[in-house]
Motif scaffolding. Sequence first.
Motif, PDB file in Angstrom:
ATOM      1  N   GLU A 283       0.824  -1.199   0.000  1.00 49.82           N
ATOM      2  CA  GLU A 283       0.000   0.000   0.000  1.00 49.82           C
ATOM      3  C   GLU A 283       0.862   1.256   0.000  1.00 49.82           C
ATOM      4  OE1 GLU A 283      -3.599   1.609  -0.534  1.00 49.82           O
ATOM      5  OE2 GLU A 283      -3.180  -0.538  -0.317  1.00 49.82           O
ATOM      6  N   TYR A 284       2.035   1.215   0.632  1.00 50.91           N
ATOM      7  CA  TYR A 284       2.930   2.378   0.613  1.00 50.91           C
ATOM      8  C   TYR A 284       3.324   2.724  -0.828  1.00 50.91           C
ATOM      9  CZ  TYR A 284       3.625   2.178   5.692  1.00 50.91           C
ATOM     10  OH  TYR A 284       3.441   2.209   7.049  1.00 50.91           O
ATOM     11  N   TYR A 285       3.669   1.725  -1.585  1.00 48.46           N
ATOM     12  CA  TYR A 285       4.141   1.975  -2.946  1.00 48.46           C
ATOM     13  C   TYR A 285       3.001   2.351  -3.880  1.00 48.46           C
ATOM     14  CZ  TYR A 285       8.351  -0.154  -1.094  1.00 48.46           C
ATOM     15  OH  TYR A 285       9.458  -0.427  -0.326  1.00 48.46           O
ATOM     16  N   PHE A 286       1.826   1.802  -3.674  1.00 46.65           N
ATOM     17  CA  PHE A 286       0.685   2.243  -4.475  1.00 46.65           C
ATOM     18  C   PHE A 286       0.380   3.716  -4.208  1.00 46.65           C
ATOM     19  CE2 PHE A 286      -0.477  -2.387  -4.615  1.00 46.65           C
ATOM     20  CZ  PHE A 286      -0.410  -2.514  -5.989  1.00 46.65           C
ATOM     21  N   ARG A 287       0.437   4.132  -2.952  1.00 50.07           N
ATOM     22  CA  ARG A 287       0.230   5.542  -2.622  1.00 50.07           C
ATOM     23  C   ARG A 287       1.352   6.407  -3.204  1.00 50.07           C
ATOM     24  NH1 ARG A 287       0.045   5.365   3.649  1.00 50.07           N
ATOM     25  NH2 ARG A 287       0.365   7.597   3.308  1.00 50.07           N
ATOM     26  N   LEU A 288       2.573   5.886  -3.198  1.00 49.55           N
ATOM     27  CA  LEU A 288       3.702   6.645  -3.740  1.00 49.55           C
ATOM     28  C   LEU A 288       3.513   6.907  -5.237  1.00 49.55           C
ATOM     29  CD1 LEU A 288       6.607   7.794  -3.503  1.00 49.55           C
ATOM     30  CD2 LEU A 288       7.449   5.491  -3.973  1.00 49.55           C
ATOM     31  N   ILE A 289       3.162   5.894  -6.003  1.00 50.20           N
ATOM     32  CA  ILE A 289       3.003   6.068  -7.454  1.00 50.20           C
ATOM     33  C   ILE A 289       1.817   6.979  -7.751  1.00 50.20           C
ATOM     34  CG2 ILE A 289       2.621   4.860  -9.626  1.00 50.20           C
ATOM     35  CD1 ILE A 289       5.390   4.466  -8.389  1.00 50.20           C
ATOM     36  N   ASP A 290       0.724   6.866  -6.990  1.00 46.37           N
ATOM     37  CA  ASP A 290      -0.417   7.767  -7.205  1.00 46.37           C
ATOM     38  C   ASP A 290      -0.018   9.225  -6.987  1.00 46.37           C
ATOM     39  OD1 ASP A 290      -2.067   5.670  -7.838  1.00 46.37           O
ATOM     40  OD2 ASP A 290      -2.813   5.410  -5.783  1.00 46.37           O
ATOM     41  N   GLN A 309       9.216   7.200  10.115  1.00 43.66           N
ATOM     42  CA  GLN A 309       8.675   7.180  11.472  1.00 43.66           C
ATOM     43  C   GLN A 309       8.288   5.771  11.899  1.00 43.66           C
ATOM     44  OE1 GLN A 309       8.585   9.528  13.742  1.00 43.66           O
ATOM     45  NE2 GLN A 309       9.490  11.070  12.385  1.00 43.66           N
ATOM     46  N   ASN A 310       7.902   4.946  10.954  1.00 43.62           N
ATOM     47  CA  ASN A 310       7.553   3.561  11.282  1.00 43.62           C
ATOM     48  C   ASN A 310       8.776   2.665  11.448  1.00 43.62           C
ATOM     49  OD1 ASN A 310       4.825   4.145  11.247  1.00 43.62           O
ATOM     50  ND2 ASN A 310       4.583   3.609   9.080  1.00 43.62           N
ATOM     51  N   GLY A 311       9.963   3.233  11.285  1.00 38.91           N
ATOM     52  CA  GLY A 311      11.185   2.484  11.570  1.00 38.91           C
ATOM     53  C   GLY A 311      11.729   1.684  10.407  1.00 38.91           C
ATOM     54  N   PHE A 312      11.292   1.954   9.192  1.00 34.43           N
ATOM     55  CA  PHE A 312      11.782   1.194   8.045  1.00 34.43           C
ATOM     56  C   PHE A 312      13.082   1.804   7.526  1.00 34.43           C
ATOM     57  CE2 PHE A 312       7.155   0.415   7.885  1.00 34.43           C
ATOM     58  CZ  PHE A 312       7.176  -0.968   7.965  1.00 34.43           C
ATOM     59  N   ASP A 313      13.907   0.961   6.955  1.00 35.74           N
ATOM     60  CA  ASP A 313      15.184   1.399   6.405  1.00 35.74           C
ATOM     61  C   ASP A 313      14.959   2.087   5.063  1.00 35.74           C
ATOM     62  OD1 ASP A 313      18.006   1.618   6.249  1.00 35.74           O
ATOM     63  OD2 ASP A 313      18.032  -0.071   4.861  1.00 35.74           O
ATOM     64  N   LEU A 314      15.690   3.190   4.836  1.00 35.45           N
ATOM     65  CA  LEU A 314      15.520   3.941   3.591  1.00 35.45           C
ATOM     66  C   LEU A 314      15.972   3.130   2.378  1.00 35.45           C
ATOM     67  CD1 LEU A 314      16.569   7.609   4.445  1.00 35.45           C
ATOM     68  CD2 LEU A 314      14.323   6.770   3.801  1.00 35.45           C
ATOM     69  N   HIS A 315      17.034   2.359   2.557  1.00 33.38           N
ATOM     70  CA  HIS A 315      17.517   1.564   1.425  1.00 33.38           C
ATOM     71  C   HIS A 315      16.488   0.499   1.033  1.00 33.38           C
ATOM     72  CE1 HIS A 315      21.105  -0.663  -0.581  1.00 33.38           C
ATOM     73  NE2 HIS A 315      20.358  -0.015  -1.453  1.00 33.38           N
ATOM     74  N   ASN A 316      15.860  -0.120   2.024  1.00 32.09           N
ATOM     75  CA  ASN A 316      14.806  -1.088   1.711  1.00 32.09           C
ATOM     76  C   ASN A 316      13.638  -0.415   1.005  1.00 32.09           C
ATOM     77  OD1 ASN A 316      16.292  -3.119   2.893  1.00 32.09           O
ATOM     78  ND2 ASN A 316      15.292  -2.927   4.894  1.00 32.09           N
ATOM     79  N   PHE A 317      13.357   0.835   1.377  1.00 36.46           N
ATOM     80  CA  PHE A 317      12.287   1.580   0.702  1.00 36.46           C
ATOM     81  C   PHE A 317      12.630   1.809  -0.770  1.00 36.46           C
ATOM     82  CE2 PHE A 317      10.725   5.782  -0.640  1.00 36.46           C
ATOM     83  CZ  PHE A 317       9.368   5.542  -0.593  1.00 36.46           C
ATOM     84  N   ALA A 321      10.715   0.263  -3.984  1.00 33.53           N
ATOM     85  CA  ALA A 321      10.168   1.111  -5.046  1.00 33.53           C
ATOM     86  C   ALA A 321      10.589   0.608  -6.422  1.00 33.53           C
ATOM     87  CB  ALA A 321      10.617   2.555  -4.839  1.00 33.53           C
ATOM     88  N   ALA A 322      11.840   0.165  -6.544  1.00 37.07           N
ATOM     89  CA  ALA A 322      12.295  -0.386  -7.824  1.00 37.07           C
ATOM     90  C   ALA A 322      11.522  -1.659  -8.176  1.00 37.07           C
ATOM     91  CB  ALA A 322      13.802  -0.671  -7.764  1.00 37.07           C
ATOM     92  N   GLU A 323      11.285  -2.527  -7.199  1.00 30.02           N
ATOM     93  CA  GLU A 323      10.512  -3.750  -7.462  1.00 30.02           C
ATOM     94  C   GLU A 323       9.075  -3.415  -7.840  1.00 30.02           C
ATOM     95  OE1 GLU A 323      10.844  -6.127  -4.003  1.00 30.02           O
ATOM     96  OE2 GLU A 323      12.974  -6.631  -4.308  1.00 30.02           O
ATOM     97  N   SER A 370      16.939   3.097  -9.831  1.00 29.84           N
ATOM     98  CA  SER A 370      18.116   2.220  -9.882  1.00 29.84           C
ATOM     99  C   SER A 370      19.397   3.009  -9.649  1.00 29.84           C
ATOM    100  CB  SER A 370      18.175   1.504 -11.235  1.00 29.84           C
ATOM    101  OG  SER A 370      17.018   0.717 -11.435  1.00 29.84           O
ATOM    102  N   GLN A 371      19.463   4.214 -10.199  1.00 31.19           N
ATOM    103  CA  GLN A 371      20.634   5.058  -9.954  1.00 31.19           C
ATOM    104  C   GLN A 371      20.741   5.437  -8.478  1.00 31.19           C
ATOM    105  OE1 GLN A 371      20.610   8.628 -12.278  1.00 31.19           O
ATOM    106  NE2 GLN A 371      22.569   9.361 -11.499  1.00 31.19           N
ATOM    107  N   CYS A 372      19.608   5.750  -7.854  1.00 31.91           N
ATOM    108  CA  CYS A 372      19.615   6.068  -6.426  1.00 31.91           C
ATOM    109  C   CYS A 372      20.049   4.855  -5.602  1.00 31.91           C
ATOM    110  CB  CYS A 372      18.226   6.544  -5.999  1.00 31.91           C
ATOM    111  SG  CYS A 372      18.068   6.949  -4.258  1.00 31.91           S
ATOM    112  N   ASP A 373      19.636   3.668  -6.001  1.00 37.51           N
ATOM    113  CA  ASP A 373      20.031   2.447  -5.293  1.00 37.51           C
ATOM    114  C   ASP A 373      21.542   2.234  -5.378  1.00 37.51           C
ATOM    115  OD1 ASP A 373      20.059   0.016  -4.029  1.00 37.51           O
ATOM    116  OD2 ASP A 373      19.387  -1.111  -5.779  1.00 37.51           O
ATOM    117  N   ARG A 374      22.130   2.495  -6.556  1.00 33.95           N
ATOM    118  CA  ARG A 374      23.570   2.301  -6.716  1.00 33.95           C
ATOM    119  C   ARG A 374      24.376   3.314  -5.908  1.00 33.95           C
ATOM    120  NH1 ARG A 374      21.953   1.825 -12.184  1.00 33.95           N
ATOM    121  NH2 ARG A 374      22.672   3.953 -12.546  1.00 33.95           N
TER     122      ARG A 374
END
Length: 725
Positions: A283-290, A309-317, A321-323, A370-374
Amino acid sequence: MENFVVSARKYRPATFRSVVGQQHVTTTLQNAIVSQHLAQAFLFCGPRGVGKTTCARILAKTINCEFVEEHVRKGRPVSELLQTQPGIVPDALQKAADPDNTPFELEACGKCSSCRAFQENASFNVHELDAASNNSVEDIRSLVEQVRYAPQQGRFKVYIIDEVHMLSNAAFNAFLKTLEEPPSYAIFILATTERHKIIPTILSRCQIFDFNRIRVDDIRGHLRYVATQEQIQAEDDALHLLAQKADGGLRDALSMFDQMVTFSGHNLSYKDVIQNLHILDYEYYFRLIDALLTENLSGTLLLLEEVMQNGFDLHNFVVGAAEHLRGLLVCKDPVTVQLLEVSDNIRQKYVQQAQAAPLPFLLSALNLVSQCDREFKQAKNQRLHVELMLMKLAYLNSAVQFARDLSAAPAAAASTQRASSDNGEAKKKSSVTTSPVPASSPPAPTGSAEVPVTSAPGASGTVPLPATPAPTPVPAASSQPKSAPADPEPIVPIESGVEELHGTPSIEDEAATQVPPTPQLRDSVPHVEIGKPSVAGHEPGQLPVTAAPLPPPRPGMPTGKPIGLGSKLPGLGNLAAMKAQLEQQAAAGKAAVDTEPSGPVTGLPAINDEVLQRVWKELTEERKAISMMHYSLLNRPVQANENHLIMLRVDNPVQEDQFNEFRAEFLGELRRRTGYPRLNVQAEVVERIETGRKLYTSNDKLEYLMEKYPMLTAMKQKLGLDADF
């Protein structure tokens, strides 16, 4: 209180049929047992939790089963076994009407004494060894000593060595001979997760089976079976998420399933799995793309803040998003929707959002993510790095549309210009008369022409021809009248295929482009036979010079005597005067060649470096066919300054003289092809910088150090040292 048994042990497969996702391995093992082509050593390779040890135990149980011994090896029919030993026949064959002709998969009966002993972990024919804790040579020697004893019950003794890659090289070498030539009753099954750590001599003695990662759908189906057996209500999305999180390992999936059941009880929901496993929801990613599709930058940044704030890692985010973008790209085509490994409900959401997302947006966004991930690991401020990516994504649609408009503008202008030119042609065509032209009328100089056509006697017509430009008037035929147009256009000479109807003002200096007259030397020396000068009006001993001096002689060439001298030499006085005059002519000729045309050097047009480099390269390649010396001389980087001067840097004066020999011809061709008449090339000898002494040998290095540090010399003499190289 009854002891709790985890699902991975409680529902561990006991037959080949119950193994999940490894049909290629189980089918091969069953066929080997039926055909009695059982190898003496097996190597099971694959990731963790995919069934390597399980298949090894099932194989050890099956080959010692009494039903397999009687039916397969001794060839006794099933009907006979039902009469003599009904306790060892599987239940599926006992219920069959014709057991001898009923096809079945070979499995252990689970009823005989061997199978019961195996199920109770009391079988003496199966030995398991953990190579992680028994990896020395002494452990392998004790194992080899056990192999010497034949089984007391059953046909085979099976040795299962788990994590075999942990054995030392010495232990592997001690195990080689027994593994290659074991007794007929011994079978070794080696299991490992790291096949590359096993020495090749061990690999060559085993049949190797590669276990695959278990598919998400297979894991989900097994979890559904376990949930049904345990009477647990579980949502499909929750089981699918557990299967995805397991990454192909069934044991990991069952462990997480037990954890979720402990957390939520007998009602396993999707939200409970997300909350307990700390997973970023779809649901986070669906909201992000919208938000990105609507260019809602504020909502995008607030969503990122919520994720943090929910404690998730930025790299995992970023990875998620790429997936997600990859999933949307896959769902653009109905044929590739099956590549998305999600539940049916989530797949429908992907398809809906993929229809709203343009394909250029998805491709560009996937590239940015993908560039941000690298670059994430190298960023100092990682949050700002992710926020910059989201800002670019928020206005990506506008950027794509702007690029389209920018590329469409020249095309629209070209189409408008084409339409206006078409309208002009139409007007010109419409203004031409369509009446028949009499035979006596002169042809039109320009515009459309009409050719009379006679279809039958007494009938005539005209066919209009398309308008064609007529740069020069065509002479009239003999049948046409001699009269010409009133104002004939003057004939303009055409050079190089270009017709110039109007004078074009030149921006070049006419004085600079004038070619100097060819110098000539006229004979004015009096002939001995005649006694008169050959040029009237000059006294003997005088040499008149005409329009221009002689060209300079080439380097190294003798001047020789002037043209037209007689066979007899004049007096000494005349010879001295001639020599002085020739030296003056040579100096004047050299100055005439080296001196470029005079004129202003300011206000020259800028030189197109691309054209200059291309022409220089072409001339260099042409010189290669003439002389490799010229090619090596010209094959070097050049650049023209604002005064249209090219300094050709050469290595020595010899190369400078070589260039001056063909400089005039080369410079003329260079000017003509580039279109710059003021272009000039001068050779310049590059001064070499003297370097220090070269230290090649060890003696040279020692001498250099002794010169730099005199203390080394004193120490060498005091201690009596000598260099040994």
